[in-house]
Structures are given as structure tokens and as C-alpha cells.
Scaffold this motif. Structure first.
Motif, PDB file in Angstrom:
ATOM      1  N   ALA A   1       6.657  -6.129  -3.400  1.00 42.65           N
ATOM      2  CA  ALA A   1       6.911  -4.928  -2.602  1.00 42.65           C
ATOM      3  C   ALA A   1       7.000  -5.300  -1.123  1.00 42.65           C
ATOM      4  O   ALA A   1       6.029  -5.773  -0.531  1.00 42.65           O
ATOM      5  CB  ALA A   1       5.805  -3.902  -2.817  1.00 42.65           C
ATOM      6  N   PHE A   2       8.184  -5.112  -0.539  1.00 42.29           N
ATOM      7  CA  PHE A   2       8.385  -5.340   0.891  1.00 42.29           C
ATOM      8  C   PHE A   2       9.036  -4.096   1.487  1.00 42.29           C
ATOM      9  O   PHE A   2       9.325  -3.124   0.799  1.00 42.29           O
ATOM     10  CB  PHE A   2       9.245  -6.585   1.117  1.00 42.29           C
ATOM     11  CG  PHE A   2       8.572  -7.857   0.664  1.00 42.29           C
ATOM     12  CD1 PHE A   2       7.591  -8.462   1.425  1.00 42.29           C
ATOM     13  CD2 PHE A   2       8.924  -8.441  -0.551  1.00 42.29           C
ATOM     14  CE1 PHE A   2       6.963  -9.624   1.004  1.00 42.29           C
ATOM     15  CE2 PHE A   2       8.307  -9.600  -0.984  1.00 42.29           C
ATOM     16  CZ  PHE A   2       7.318 -10.189  -0.204  1.00 42.29           C
ATOM     17  N   TRP A   3       9.306  -4.147   2.782  1.00 45.40           N
ATOM     18  CA  TRP A   3       9.806  -2.965   3.467  1.00 45.40           C
ATOM     19  C   TRP A   3      11.140  -2.485   2.923  1.00 45.40           C
ATOM     20  O   TRP A   3      11.409  -1.289   2.915  1.00 45.40           O
ATOM     21  CB  TRP A   3       9.938  -3.247   4.969  1.00 45.40           C
ATOM     22  CG  TRP A   3       8.630  -3.220   5.687  1.00 45.40           C
ATOM     23  CD1 TRP A   3       7.994  -4.256   6.298  1.00 45.40           C
ATOM     24  CD2 TRP A   3       7.785  -2.084   5.879  1.00 45.40           C
ATOM     25  NE1 TRP A   3       6.805  -3.842   6.847  1.00 45.40           N
ATOM     26  CE2 TRP A   3       6.650  -2.508   6.615  1.00 45.40           C
ATOM     27  CE3 TRP A   3       7.864  -0.741   5.502  1.00 45.40           C
ATOM     28  CZ2 TRP A   3       5.619  -1.643   6.971  1.00 45.40           C
ATOM     29  CZ3 TRP A   3       6.838   0.120   5.851  1.00 45.40           C
ATOM     30  CH2 TRP A   3       5.731  -0.331   6.579  1.00 45.40           C
ATOM     31  N   ASP A   4      11.986  -3.382   2.445  1.00 47.54           N
ATOM     32  CA  ASP A   4      13.283  -2.942   1.930  1.00 47.54           C
ATOM     33  C   ASP A   4      13.159  -2.184   0.616  1.00 47.54           C
ATOM     34  O   ASP A   4      14.105  -1.520   0.180  1.00 47.54           O
ATOM     35  CB  ASP A   4      14.219  -4.136   1.749  1.00 47.54           C
ATOM     36  CG  ASP A   4      13.629  -5.192   0.825  1.00 47.54           C
ATOM     37  OD1 ASP A   4      12.423  -5.101   0.504  1.00 47.54           O
ATOM     38  OD2 ASP A   4      14.364  -6.116   0.437  1.00 47.54           O
ATOM     39  N   GLY A   5      12.002  -2.262  -0.031  1.00 49.01           N
ATOM     40  CA  GLY A   5      11.803  -1.528  -1.274  1.00 49.01           C
ATOM     41  C   GLY A   5      10.981  -0.274  -1.128  1.00 49.01           C
ATOM     42  O   GLY A   5      10.862   0.503  -2.076  1.00 49.01           O
ATOM     43  N   VAL A   6      10.390  -0.052   0.054  1.00 46.19           N
ATOM     44  CA  VAL A   6       9.572   1.143   0.242  1.00 46.19           C
ATOM     45  C   VAL A   6      10.430   2.392   0.202  1.00 46.19           C
ATOM     46  O   VAL A   6      10.066   3.399  -0.395  1.00 46.19           O
ATOM     47  CB  VAL A   6       8.789   1.062   1.572  1.00 46.19           C
ATOM     48  CG1 VAL A   6       8.073   2.378   1.853  1.00 46.19           C
ATOM     49  CG2 VAL A   6       7.790  -0.080   1.520  1.00 46.19           C
ATOM     50  N   GLY A   7      11.620   2.344   0.824  1.00 45.51           N
ATOM     51  CA  GLY A   7      12.510   3.507   0.818  1.00 45.51           C
ATOM     52  C   GLY A   7      12.932   3.913  -0.571  1.00 45.51           C
ATOM     53  O   GLY A   7      12.766   5.066  -0.970  1.00 45.51           O
ATOM     54  N   PRO A   8      13.480   2.983  -1.411  1.00 46.96           N
ATOM     55  CA  PRO A   8      13.894   3.378  -2.758  1.00 46.96           C
ATOM     56  C   PRO A   8      12.752   3.843  -3.641  1.00 46.96           C
ATOM     57  O   PRO A   8      12.975   4.571  -4.599  1.00 46.96           O
ATOM     58  CB  PRO A   8      14.519   2.088  -3.307  1.00 46.96           C
ATOM     59  CG  PRO A   8      14.963   1.333  -2.102  1.00 46.96           C
ATOM     60  CD  PRO A   8      13.938   1.638  -1.043  1.00 46.96           C
ATOM     61  N   SER A   9      11.510   3.417  -3.347  1.00 43.04           N
ATOM     62  CA  SER A   9      10.402   3.778  -4.224  1.00 43.04           C
ATOM     63  C   SER A   9       9.841   5.153  -3.944  1.00 43.04           C
ATOM     64  O   SER A   9       9.117   5.703  -4.769  1.00 43.04           O
ATOM     65  CB  SER A   9       9.266   2.754  -4.082  1.00 43.04           C
ATOM     66  OG  SER A   9       8.677   2.839  -2.801  1.00 43.04           O
ATOM     67  N   ARG A  10      10.165   5.724  -2.783  1.00 45.37           N
ATOM     68  CA  ARG A  10       9.555   7.005  -2.446  1.00 45.37           C
ATOM     69  C   ARG A  10      10.262   8.135  -3.200  1.00 45.37           C
ATOM     70  O   ARG A  10      11.448   8.034  -3.515  1.00 45.37           O
ATOM     71  CB  ARG A  10       9.647   7.276  -0.944  1.00 45.37           C
ATOM     72  CG  ARG A  10      11.048   7.651  -0.473  1.00 45.37           C
ATOM     73  CD  ARG A  10      11.086   7.897   1.019  1.00 45.37           C
ATOM     74  NE  ARG A  10      12.345   8.444   1.472  1.00 45.37           N
ATOM     75  CZ  ARG A  10      13.417   7.735   1.735  1.00 45.37           C
ATOM     76  NH1 ARG A  10      13.392   6.434   1.593  1.00 45.37           N
ATOM     77  NH2 ARG A  10      14.522   8.329   2.156  1.00 45.37           N
ATOM     78  N   PRO A  11       9.523   9.217  -3.477  1.00 41.64           N
ATOM     79  CA  PRO A  11      10.170  10.391  -4.075  1.00 41.64           C
ATOM     80  C   PRO A  11      11.191  10.974  -3.116  1.00 41.64           C
ATOM     81  O   PRO A  11      10.901  11.188  -1.944  1.00 41.64           O
ATOM     82  CB  PRO A  11       8.996  11.364  -4.303  1.00 41.64           C
ATOM     83  CG  PRO A  11       7.768  10.511  -4.253  1.00 41.64           C
ATOM     84  CD  PRO A  11       8.090   9.387  -3.313  1.00 41.64           C
TER      85      PRO A  11
ATOM     86  N   VAL B   1       0.827  -1.202   0.000  1.00 45.17           N
ATOM     87  CA  VAL B   1       0.000   0.000   0.000  1.00 45.17           C
ATOM     88  C   VAL B   1       0.861   1.251   0.000  1.00 45.17           C
ATOM     89  O   VAL B   1       0.616   2.206  -0.757  1.00 45.17           O
ATOM     90  CB  VAL B   1      -0.953  -0.018   1.213  1.00 45.17           C
ATOM     91  CG1 VAL B   1      -1.681   1.311   1.342  1.00 45.17           C
ATOM     92  CG2 VAL B   1      -1.956  -1.152   1.089  1.00 45.17           C
ATOM     93  N   LEU B   2       1.898   1.281   0.835  1.00 48.36           N
ATOM     94  CA  LEU B   2       2.776   2.452   0.886  1.00 48.36           C
ATOM     95  C   LEU B   2       3.524   2.649  -0.426  1.00 48.36           C
ATOM     96  O   LEU B   2       3.696   3.786  -0.887  1.00 48.36           O
ATOM     97  CB  LEU B   2       3.760   2.303   2.049  1.00 48.36           C
ATOM     98  CG  LEU B   2       3.168   2.386   3.454  1.00 48.36           C
ATOM     99  CD1 LEU B   2       4.256   2.193   4.498  1.00 48.36           C
ATOM    100  CD2 LEU B   2       2.453   3.712   3.670  1.00 48.36           C
ATOM    101  N   THR B   3       3.987   1.555  -1.020  1.00 49.20           N
ATOM    102  CA  THR B   3       4.677   1.669  -2.311  1.00 49.20           C
ATOM    103  C   THR B   3       3.744   2.238  -3.367  1.00 49.20           C
ATOM    104  O   THR B   3       4.140   3.100  -4.171  1.00 49.20           O
ATOM    105  CB  THR B   3       5.195   0.293  -2.750  1.00 49.20           C
ATOM    106  OG1 THR B   3       6.107  -0.212  -1.768  1.00 49.20           O
ATOM    107  CG2 THR B   3       5.910   0.387  -4.085  1.00 49.20           C
ATOM    108  N   ALA B   4       2.494   1.768  -3.388  1.00 47.82           N
ATOM    109  CA  ALA B   4       1.527   2.288  -4.357  1.00 47.82           C
ATOM    110  C   ALA B   4       1.249   3.766  -4.126  1.00 47.82           C
ATOM    111  O   ALA B   4       1.201   4.563  -5.075  1.00 47.82           O
ATOM    112  CB  ALA B   4       0.226   1.482  -4.264  1.00 47.82           C
ATOM    113  N   LEU B   5       1.094   4.168  -2.856  1.00 46.54           N
ATOM    114  CA  LEU B   5       0.814   5.570  -2.549  1.00 46.54           C
ATOM    115  C   LEU B   5       1.981   6.473  -2.940  1.00 46.54           C
ATOM    116  O   LEU B   5       1.789   7.536  -3.560  1.00 46.54           O
ATOM    117  CB  LEU B   5       0.511   5.726  -1.060  1.00 46.54           C
ATOM    118  CG  LEU B   5      -0.808   5.127  -0.566  1.00 46.54           C
ATOM    119  CD1 LEU B   5      -0.910   5.256   0.945  1.00 46.54           C
ATOM    120  CD2 LEU B   5      -2.000   5.786  -1.237  1.00 46.54           C
TER     121      LEU B   5
END
Length: 234
Positions: free
Chosen positions: A178-188, A53-57
Motif C-alpha cells: 500500500a503506497f500513496w498511488d493506491g490510497v485513492g483507488p482504495s477509498r469508497p 494506515v489510510l488504506t486500512a481505515l
């Protein structure tokens, strides 16, 4: 309107956290988000569903910033990366890299970004005629995007089924991994985020009194410099 959209966003996000192989009640989901251990719910929500959800947002925020900057700088509601060919440039480079050279991972992402930047520069140069007018740039981008779409189609039809499947998966995107280790790189990134918002806000002020480039340029600011500095921002 903004409040309604934010409320709808929260509702959709909560629904996504509840849906899975089984339905978890919103009460249990909220308890898991607050840190309580709920049997059969906490792992599904905090480890599996919340990163998606966070990655999508965050990805949606990046897309929104890109569209807002383009439409503000070019004063045209049609000006967005997917319409004027920049997304097609990144996609074409990525598809060719996958199907013809077997590139994957971080190298593929770097090539896609470079492809988008190169196409953006080419569109800007092709639309230059004693300056760049928003409508001319949009039409040039649409034409370049159509040409690059044909490159994508050709590459997909000339490769093996497995590589074509990988390329299609890259084009459409997926949140399955999408897991927690990918949320950081995906954010602007904060510098890109702040530069996008600031540049689109400030650069639009000199143009607020006119809808064309020339009156804005006559008032003092170098419009082309602002556009180049903000292109593409996210």
C-alpha cells in the motif's frame, strides 16, 4: 460509545504509525505528520506507514457501509456481505480466475466485483417467494456461501503451490504494497458513499413502524425497489 470508538481508532492509528522495524516516538510521528523534517522518521511515517494506515481505515469504512446497508435494508443483524455469501461469491470467482486462468491485476478485481454482483442477484432470486423476507434471504445466502466456500477449497487443492499461495494472499489481503498511488483507488467513491448512507437512512424510515416487509409495503413505498437499488452499495 461513539466517542470511545473514535478515540480507540485514533490511538490504534497512531500506534501503527509508531511501529515498524524500529519504534518511533509519538512526538516524532506527530511532528512528521505536521510536515516537519525529522531525521529517520519522516520517510518511514509519511511514505511507508501512513499510506498503509489510510488504506486500512478507508477499507474498513467500505466494509462498515456494506454491513450497515445490508442490516438496515433486511432488518436483520446477521445480514452482512460476508455472512450471506456475497463475499464468498467474489472470492470464488477470484480464486478460480487465479488458479485456473492465471488472471491478475485490474482484470481480477473486475471479475471479483462481477462475481459478487452475480451472486447477490442469484441469492435474491432464490429467496423470492411472493416477495423476499429477510430471514429467508439470510438463510439462502448462508447456504450459497457454504457452497461457494467448497468451490474455493476445491480450486485451492487442485492447483500448483505458487498459484494457491497467490490465491490465499488475495483472500486474506495485505497492506504491504500500500503506497500513496493506491490510497485513492482504495477509498469508497463519494457517489457510492453518499448513496449507501442516504439509501439506508431513507429506506429504513418506511420500515421503522414494522419489522416485516408487508406492513412497510402497505404504507406506500416499494420495498423491493429500495432493496435492489441499494444492493450491494459500497
Amino acid at each position: 460509545m461513539i466517542a470511545a470508538l473514535l478515540l480507540a481508532l485514533v490511538g490504534v492509528a497512531l500506534l501503527s504509525l509508531c511501529l515498524g522495524e524500529r519504534w518511533d516516538s509519538p512526538v516524532d510521528v506527530v511532528r512528521a505528520l505536521l510536515g516537519q523534517q525529522v531525521a529517520g522518521v519522516s520517510f518511514n511515517v509519511t511514505v511507508l506507514r501512513l499510506p498503509r494506515v489510510l488504506t486500512a481505515l478507508l477499507t474498513g469504512v467500505a466494509f462498515g457501509l456494506g454491513g450497515a446497508v445490508f442490516q438496515t435494508m433486511l432488518r436483520n443483524p446477521l445480514a452482512s456481505p460476508d455472512i450471506i455469501g456475497i463475499s464468498a461469491g467474489s472470492s470464488a470467482v477470484a480464486v478460480v480466475a487465479i488458479t485456473m486462468f492465471g488472471v491478475s491485476g485490474a482484470a481480477l478485481s473486475v471479475l471479483a466485483v462481477l462475481g459478487g454482483l452475480l451472486v447477490a442477484a442469484a441469492i435474491y432470486a432464490l429467496s423470492w417467494q411472493r416477495g423476499v423476507h429477510g430471514a429467508r434471504l439470510v438463510l439462502t445466502g448462508i447456504a450459497v456461501g457454504a457452497m461457494l466456500d467448497s468451490v474455493i477449497s476445491y480450486a485451492l487443492t487442485r492447483t500448483q503451490v505458487y498459484q494457491a499461495t497467490e490465491a490465499l494472499r488475495w483472500l486474506t489481503g495485505s497492506l504491504n504494497s500500500a503506497f500513496w498511488d493506491g490510497v485513492g483507488p482504495s477509498r469508497p467513491r463519494p457517489p457510492c458513499w453518499s448513496r449507501s448512507c442516504w439509501s439506508s437512512r431513507v429506506a429504513s424510515r418506511p420500515c421503522s413502524s414494522a419489522t416485516t416487509r408487508r406492513p412497510a409495503s402497505a404504507s406506500g413505498p416499494t420495498v423491493h425497489g429500495w432493496r435492489c437499488w441499494s444492493w450491494p452499495s459500497p
